[in-house]
Design a protein around this motif. Structure first.
Motif, short mmCIF file in Angstrom:
data_model
loop_
_atom_site.label_atom_id
_atom_site.label_comp_id
_atom_site.label_asym_id
_atom_site.label_seq_id
_atom_site.Cartn_x
_atom_site.Cartn_y
_atom_site.Cartn_z
N ALA A 164 3.08 7.91 10.08
CA ALA A 164 3.32 6.84 9.12
C ALA A 164 4.05 5.67 9.77
O ALA A 164 3.82 4.51 9.40
CB ALA A 164 4.11 7.37 7.93
N TRP A 165 4.93 5.94 10.73
CA TRP A 165 5.70 4.89 11.39
C TRP A 165 4.94 4.23 12.55
O TRP A 165 5.40 3.25 13.10
CB TRP A 165 7.03 5.44 11.90
N ARG A 166 3.78 4.76 12.91
CA ARG A 166 3.02 4.22 14.04
C ARG A 166 1.59 3.94 13.62
O ARG A 166 0.66 4.60 14.04
CB ARG A 166 3.07 5.20 15.21
N ARG A 167 1.44 2.94 12.76
CA ARG A 167 0.16 2.65 12.13
C ARG A 167 -0.74 1.76 12.98
O ARG A 167 -1.91 1.98 13.06
CB ARG A 167 0.37 1.99 10.76
N GLY A 168 -0.23 0.72 13.53
CA GLY A 168 -1.09 -0.19 14.28
C GLY A 168 -0.66 -1.63 14.15
O GLY A 168 -0.88 -2.42 15.05
N PHE A 169 -0.06 -1.96 13.02
CA PHE A 169 0.57 -3.28 12.93
C PHE A 169 1.86 -3.16 12.13
O PHE A 169 2.02 -2.26 11.30
CB PHE A 169 -0.39 -4.37 12.41
N ARG A 170 2.77 -4.02 12.43
CA ARG A 170 4.16 -3.90 11.98
C ARG A 170 4.31 -3.75 10.47
O ARG A 170 5.09 -2.93 9.99
CB ARG A 170 4.97 -5.11 12.48
N GLU A 171 3.57 -4.53 9.71
CA GLU A 171 3.71 -4.48 8.25
C GLU A 171 3.38 -3.08 7.72
O GLU A 171 4.08 -2.54 6.87
CB GLU A 171 2.79 -5.53 7.60
N THR A 211 -7.21 6.63 6.87
CA THR A 211 -7.99 5.47 6.42
C THR A 211 -7.56 4.26 7.24
O THR A 211 -6.37 4.09 7.53
CB THR A 211 -7.73 5.22 4.92
N PRO A 212 -8.50 3.40 7.64
CA PRO A 212 -8.12 2.23 8.43
C PRO A 212 -7.00 1.41 7.76
O PRO A 212 -7.03 1.18 6.55
CB PRO A 212 -9.42 1.42 8.51
N ASP A 213 -6.05 0.99 8.58
CA ASP A 213 -4.88 0.26 8.08
C ASP A 213 -5.24 -0.97 7.26
O ASP A 213 -4.64 -1.23 6.23
CB ASP A 213 -3.99 -0.19 9.25
N TRP A 214 -6.20 -1.75 7.75
CA TRP A 214 -6.52 -3.00 7.05
C TRP A 214 -7.09 -2.74 5.67
O TRP A 214 -6.91 -3.52 4.76
CB TRP A 214 -7.48 -3.85 7.89
N TYR A 234 -4.03 -1.68 3.54
CA TYR A 234 -3.21 -2.88 3.35
C TYR A 234 -3.82 -3.81 2.30
O TYR A 234 -3.11 -4.35 1.46
CB TYR A 234 -3.03 -3.61 4.69
N ALA A 235 -5.14 -3.95 2.32
CA ALA A 235 -5.81 -4.80 1.33
C ALA A 235 -5.60 -4.26 -0.08
O ALA A 235 -5.44 -5.02 -1.03
CB ALA A 235 -7.30 -4.91 1.64
N TRP A 236 -5.55 -2.94 -0.23
CA TRP A 236 -5.27 -2.34 -1.54
C TRP A 236 -3.83 -2.64 -1.96
O TRP A 236 -3.57 -2.98 -3.10
CB TRP A 236 -5.47 -0.84 -1.53
N ILE A 237 -2.91 -2.49 -1.00
CA ILE A 237 -1.49 -2.67 -1.29
C ILE A 237 -1.18 -4.10 -1.73
O ILE A 237 -0.43 -4.31 -2.68
CB ILE A 237 -0.63 -2.27 -0.06
N VAL A 238 -1.76 -5.07 -1.04
CA VAL A 238 -1.47 -6.47 -1.37
C VAL A 238 -2.38 -7.01 -2.47
O VAL A 238 -2.23 -8.15 -2.89
CB VAL A 238 -1.50 -7.39 -0.11
N ASN A 265 -5.75 -7.47 -2.38
CA ASN A 265 -6.92 -8.22 -1.97
C ASN A 265 -8.23 -7.49 -2.24
O ASN A 265 -9.28 -8.12 -2.28
CB ASN A 265 -6.85 -8.57 -0.48
N LYS A 266 -8.15 -6.17 -2.35
CA LYS A 266 -9.34 -5.36 -2.64
C LYS A 266 -8.96 -4.30 -3.66
O LYS A 266 -7.85 -3.78 -3.61
CB LYS A 266 -9.85 -4.67 -1.37
N PRO A 267 -9.88 -3.96 -4.56
CA PRO A 267 -9.60 -2.88 -5.49
C PRO A 267 -9.63 -1.53 -4.78
O PRO A 267 -10.36 -1.36 -3.79
CB PRO A 267 -10.72 -2.99 -6.52
N VAL A 268 -8.87 -0.59 -5.27
CA VAL A 268 -8.86 0.76 -4.72
C VAL A 268 -10.14 1.46 -5.15
O VAL A 268 -10.45 1.50 -6.34
CB VAL A 268 -7.63 1.55 -5.22
N PRO A 269 -10.90 1.99 -4.18
CA PRO A 269 -12.08 2.75 -4.56
C PRO A 269 -11.67 3.98 -5.38
O PRO A 269 -10.64 4.61 -5.08
CB PRO A 269 -12.68 3.17 -3.22
N PRO A 270 -12.43 4.33 -6.39
CA PRO A 270 -12.06 5.48 -7.24
C PRO A 270 -11.84 6.78 -6.47
O PRO A 270 -11.00 7.58 -6.85
CB PRO A 270 -13.25 5.61 -8.20
N ASN A 271 -12.57 6.97 -5.38
CA ASN A 271 -12.41 8.21 -4.60
C ASN A 271 -11.10 8.25 -3.80
O ASN A 271 -10.79 9.28 -3.22
CB ASN A 271 -13.62 8.44 -3.69
#
Length: 88
Positions: free
Chosen positions: A15-22, A52-55, A58-62, A64-70
């Motif tokens: 969790a602490w080593r995802r790929g980008f700082r945010e 799941t890919p970070d981007w 992240y798009a779900w968190i901010v 920018n994209k809806p969370v897929p139902p699955n």
């Protein structure tokens, strides 16, 4: 202080080593606060989110994209409402 079992320790590390700082800050702080109390099903959901890919996450968190139902579930719900410290 309760010692974290190996699985939780490894998930926390990931969790602490995802790929980008945010995402490091969001997922790492979330894991620090919640992983110790997660049930087996919640740990499986968290593992899936970490795979799941970070981007995408992240798009779900901010919003920018809806969370897929699955991907919907209690851990993601908590993550979406989690307020992390960007200065950490």
């Amino acid at each position: 202080m309760k010692v974290m079992d190996e699985r939780r320790r490894k998930l926390n590390f990931r969790a602490w080593r995802r790929g980008f700082r945010e995402m490091d800050l969001i997922m790492g702080q979330f894991a620090d606060q919640h992983i110790g109390a997660m049930s087996e099903n919640e740990l499986q959901e968290f593992e899936r989110l970490l795979a799941t890919p970070d981007w995408e996450v992240y798009a779900w968190i901010v919003g920018n994209k809806p969370v897929p139902p699955n991907y919907a579930g209690p851990v993601l719900d908590r993550l979406l409402s989690f307020e992390y410290d960007p200065r950490a």
